[in-house]
Write a protein that holds these residues in place. Structure first.
Motif, PDB file in Angstrom:
ATOM      1  N   ASP A 398       0.820  -1.175   0.043  1.00 27.85           N
ATOM      2  CA  ASP A 398       0.076  -0.065  -0.103  1.00 27.85           C
ATOM      3  C   ASP A 398       1.052   1.252   0.060  1.00 27.85           C
ATOM      4  N   THR A 399       0.099   2.355  -0.290  1.00 29.76           N
ATOM      5  CA  THR A 399       1.013   3.664  -0.237  1.00 29.76           C
ATOM      6  C   THR A 399       1.665   4.024   1.385  1.00 29.76           C
ATOM      7  N   GLU A 400       1.348   3.403   2.113  1.00 26.52           N
ATOM      8  CA  GLU A 400       2.046   3.336   3.410  1.00 26.52           C
ATOM      9  C   GLU A 400       3.313   2.435   3.556  1.00 26.52           C
ATOM     10  N   GLY A 401       3.589   1.603   2.512  1.00 25.04           N
ATOM     11  CA  GLY A 401       4.682   0.928   2.658  1.00 25.04           C
ATOM     12  C   GLY A 401       4.436  -0.449   3.498  1.00 25.04           C
ATOM     13  N   LYS A 402       3.234  -0.842   3.503  1.00 24.09           N
ATOM     14  CA  LYS A 402       2.955  -2.091   4.302  1.00 24.09           C
ATOM     15  C   LYS A 402       2.499  -2.995   3.284  1.00 24.09           C
ATOM     16  N   TYR A 403       2.913  -4.452   3.401  1.00 29.00           N
ATOM     17  CA  TYR A 403       2.660  -5.600   2.658  1.00 29.00           C
ATOM     18  C   TYR A 403       1.795  -6.434   2.991  1.00 29.00           C
ATOM     19  N   PHE A 404       0.952  -6.751   2.022  1.00 30.56           N
ATOM     20  CA  PHE A 404      -0.087  -7.883   2.407  1.00 30.56           C
ATOM     21  C   PHE A 404      -0.179  -9.166   1.301  1.00 30.56           C
ATOM     22  N   THR A 405      -0.498 -10.318   1.842  1.00 33.20           N
ATOM     23  CA  THR A 405      -0.900 -11.146   0.619  1.00 33.20           C
ATOM     24  C   THR A 405      -2.327 -10.694  -0.076  1.00 33.20           C
ATOM     25  N   ILE A 413      -9.868  -4.828   3.522  1.00 33.62           N
ATOM     26  CA  ILE A 413     -10.597  -3.557   2.831  1.00 33.62           C
ATOM     27  C   ILE A 413     -12.183  -4.054   2.890  1.00 33.62           C
ATOM     28  N   GLU A 414     -12.318  -5.342   3.080  1.00 32.92           N
ATOM     29  CA  GLU A 414     -13.834  -6.055   2.915  1.00 32.92           C
ATOM     30  C   GLU A 414     -14.739  -5.133   3.671  1.00 32.92           C
ATOM     31  N   ALA A 441      -7.451  11.835  -0.054  1.00 30.77           N
ATOM     32  CA  ALA A 441      -8.940  11.939  -0.031  1.00 30.77           C
ATOM     33  C   ALA A 441      -9.609  10.506   0.278  1.00 30.77           C
ATOM     34  N   ALA A 442      -8.909   9.662  -0.426  1.00 31.62           N
ATOM     35  CA  ALA A 442      -9.256   8.033  -0.239  1.00 31.62           C
ATOM     36  C   ALA A 442      -9.147   7.562   1.270  1.00 31.62           C
ATOM     37  N   SER A 448      -8.047   2.294   1.912  1.00 29.20           N
ATOM     38  CA  SER A 448      -6.416   1.894   1.668  1.00 29.20           C
ATOM     39  C   SER A 448      -6.285   2.128   0.349  1.00 29.20           C
ATOM     40  N   VAL A 449      -5.142   2.374  -0.021  1.00 28.26           N
ATOM     41  CA  VAL A 449      -4.881   2.714  -1.593  1.00 28.26           C
ATOM     42  C   VAL A 449      -3.520   1.915  -1.743  1.00 28.26           C
ATOM     43  N   LEU A 450      -3.688   0.994  -2.865  1.00 26.50           N
ATOM     44  CA  LEU A 450      -2.469   0.039  -3.136  1.00 26.50           C
ATOM     45  C   LEU A 450      -1.193   0.932  -4.017  1.00 26.50           C
ATOM     46  N   MET A 451      -0.156   0.736  -3.912  1.00 22.17           N
ATOM     47  CA  MET A 451       0.864   1.232  -5.069  1.00 22.17           C
ATOM     48  C   MET A 451       1.297   0.345  -6.076  1.00 22.17           C
ATOM     49  N   PHE A 452       0.868   0.904  -7.238  1.00 18.53           N
ATOM     50  CA  PHE A 452       0.932   0.023  -8.449  1.00 18.53           C
ATOM     51  C   PHE A 452       1.836   0.978  -9.429  1.00 18.53           C
TER      52      PHE A 452
END
Length: 687
Positions: A398-405, A413-414, A441-442, A448-452
């Motif tokens: 995510d944009t905070e640098g945290k990793y998730f499977t 996010i559900e 804004a999100a 939560s916003v992912l970093m792509f």
């Protein structure tokens, strides 16, 4: 002396060999040295089996260059040949001595590499004459000399040779003189013979002589190969530094690899090797053909698309297998069932290794993810079944640098990111700085916003949307935040249709022309008093198609289309309200007669359409057609007059320009003269 003709089916076999059988003339040296190594390996096997009781002696294969005589000589201390064996294995093309030998010693044969049939005849690609001086290891054997000038005719004479083994003397043809250059030969030996299992010497080591002011030979052999390369060793005996050192040997100018995978299997096929994941700094660093294919330590090719899955051609390293089917030149892989099995095994082995690394040390794996995800995404895109293997060790950041499977992120996010239809919405950004305000804004909404930001991240979205149940991905600036994840019906603006149209026209008239031919559609929406006055968004689907068109053939149509943006005016914001109020106060009386005329003409056109809609085309009179055309023309004239008045008014309104420029600036679209005007206007407004 014995004379005869080589047993071939056509007089033209040698021109075929020279021009068509081998893809590259330099292959001859690999074949000759490989044959010498074969003969040496056979000798070692005979000794191990007890079929040879004598002293093996020095088994080094030697390559000698004589520029004055124009010859290259490849010498070995292997099993040699009798006259009968020469007749069977040299004079009868396509009968390989290796086949017989392997059958007899199949349980104990050392690495026999010459099982390709016609390897010896590659010598005629570069030679006008070839001589074999050979003596068999068998007791009482006499030395013989075989000579051929490239025609089917040959001669066999008695010869002098003190010990067993063979000398192959190549008399280099006039059109192949480049192979008489020492550096050329050494480079070819380094390329093809660097890891042969028997020592190969090319002359003597050289050192600088002050007295002679040149490089001179020393007494030491110039051994060009490592007979026990790393992939032939047991992984448990090796340390990390051994793998890094070997990587530096293969790729001296590259950064340290991320990690590596040691392949070692003997069933249902034989395969060894080491694959390295290179560290890729940027998209420009992506290179293919860095995996070297060997057959029993003989270099074959670095064109490995047939045996390594496409996405793994980005890796570096070595694969060695005697079971990879090759054609007569060893230069091309044959696509068949066995190759598919090996390809599937390599994919599985890589996936298993990645999963193990992830499970053993997740933090270390996460630290490598930004470099690693290119390979994973490429695999997901190019290999139909790879997603099922990769989903357990693929990560979202995510944009905070945290990793998730994938599973962890879905659970995260559900609760908050389902829209009114129950679709789970994955928000993503491609540039944290440029899209900062949209991300913020999100996040303010609790999303939560992912970093792509990787090269293939956006391309992988389509696969994710197919694999994830009832889910969609949208970039965080694809729409205003309330419409990205719409929880209920859209809020209605309190403006009348006329007010909304006038407001849109005011801003539309002042949107600057962009160099990239970007198009802006202005719309009005109630976003709330705290939201920004003007927001620019870009449709997710259209933008995604344009991005994918850069890398995928057949999608160039999308790449040629202009960028299309929405400029959303927030009718709830104080400044937008002020613009509309001032316009109404200043222009209502001026526009009243135009709007009155416009409404009258539109009503007339509606009535005319109502009449003619009931008629067939041939029943409509010319008078009715002219009436409709004149009415439409009058409407267009009134609209143009209104647009001109609105444009002239908006041109003098600094607030309109300031709000548009702020929105453009937020999206990195305000440049050059427009940016300079904005800065000057900002200073004036502060005053």
């Amino acid at each position: 002396m014995q004379k005869g003709n080589i047993g071939v089916t056509t007089e033209n076999i040698f021109p075929v060999i020279k021009k068509f059988l081998y893809s590259d003339h330099e292959i001859f040296l690999r074949e000759m040295v490989s044959n010498a190594v074969d003969a040496t390996q056979k000798m070692k096997t005979l000794a191990e089996r007890g079929d040879f009781k004598g002293d093996l002696g020095d088994l080094t294969v030697r390559v000698a260059l004589d520029t004055e005589k124009g010859t290259i000589t490849i010498s070995d201390h292997g099993i040699g040949m009798t006259e009968e064996e020469i007749d069977k294995y040299i004079n009868q093309i396509a009968f390989s001595g290796v086949s017989d030998f392997l059958e007899k010693y199949k349980d104990n044969a050392n690495n026999i590499i010459g099982h390709f049939g016609l390897g010896f005849y590659s010598s005629f690609m570069v030679s006008k004459k070839v001589e074999i001086i050979t003596r068999s290891y068998k007791e009482g054997a006499k030395a013989v000399k075989w000579t051929c000038d490239g025609s089917p005719a040959y001669e066999i004479d008695e010869a002098e040779r003190d010990s067993r083994g063979s000398d192959i003397v190549l008399h280099i043809d006039d059109d192949c003189k480049e192979f008489l250059d020492r550096q050329k030969i050494e480079s070819l030996l380094q390329k093809y013979c660097k890891f042969l299992p028997v020592p190969v010497a090319f002359g003597k080591k050289q050192e600088w002589s002050k007295e002679q002011s040149k490089m001179v030979d020393t007494a030491d052999d110039n051994i060009i190969n490592n007979v026990e390369p790393l992939w032939t060793k047991t992984p448990s005996t090796l340390k990390d530094e051994d793998y890094r050192s070997f990587y530096r040997t293969l790729y001296p100018m590259h950064d340290e690899p991320l990690f590596w995978i040691h392949l070692n299997v003997d069933y249902p096929f034989n395969l060894t090797g080491i694959l390295y994941f290179p560290r890729i700094k940027s998209n420009l660093d992506i290179t293919r053909n860095k995996i070297q294919l060997y057959c029993n330590q003989v270099f074959v090719t670095d064109q490995v698309e047939g045996i390594v899955p496409e996405f793994l051609t980005l890796l570096h390293g070595v694969i060695d297998s005697p079971d990879i089917p090759l054609n007569v030149s060893r230069s091309y892989l044959q696509s068949d069932r066995e190759v598919k099995k090996i390809s599937t095994y390599i994919t599985k082995k890589v996936a298993d290794r990645l999963k193990a690394i992830f499970n053993e040390d997740r933090k270390a794996y996460e630290a490598k993810w930004d470099d690693l995800k290119l390979f994973i995404n490429y695999g997901i895109l190019s290999e139909q079944d790879f997603y099922d293997r990769a989903k357990d060790f693929s990560l979202f950041k995510d944009t905070e640098g945290k990793y998730f499977t994938f599973e962890e992120y879905q659970k995260l996010i559900e609760p908050t990111q389902k829209d009114k239809d129950g679709t789970l919405v994955y928000l993503y950004a491609t540039d944290k700085e440029e899209q900062y305000s949209y991300i913020r804004a999100a996040q303010d909404k609790g999303y939560s916003v992912l970093m792509f930001d990787g090269q293939l991240d956006v391309h992988a979205i389509q696969t994710f949307e197919q694999k994830f149940e009832k889910s969609r991905f949208t970039r965080v600036d694809a729409d205003i935040i309330d419409r990205l994840i719409q929880k209920d019906d859209e809020r209605k603006t309190s403006l009348t249709d006329t007010e909304r149209d006038n407001l849109s026209a005011l801003f539309q008239s002042q949107v600057p022309k962009m160099d990239n031919k970007a198009e802006f559609m202005v719309e009005v929406d109630a976003l709330g008093e705290e939201a920004r006055p003007v927001v620019i968004t870009q449709n997710e689907w259209m933008r995604r198609m344009k991005e994918m068109s850069r890398y995928q053939s057949g999608m160039s149509f999308y790449g040629q289309m202009p960028d299309s943006f929405n400029m959303v005016l927030n009718s709830d914001h104080r400044l937008v309200k002020e613009v509309l109020t001032a316009f109404s106060n200043d222009m209502t009386e001026t526009l009243k007669p135009i709007e009155s005329e416009l409404k009258g003409q539109e009503a007339r056109l509606a009535a005319l359409n109502q009449l003619t809609d009931k008629k067939k085309p041939e029943e409509i009179t010319q008078e009715e057609k002219d009436d409709k055309a004149n009415t439409q023309k009058a409407i267009d004239e009134q609209k143009e007059k209104k647009e001109t008045l609105i444009g002239d008014y908006a041109k003098k309104n600094d607030i309109i320009h300031q709000l548009i420029d702020l929105a453009l600036l937020q999206n990195g679209m305000l440049k050059g003269e427009a940016l300079d005007r904005f800065l000057k206007r900002s200073v004036d407004l502060i005053k």
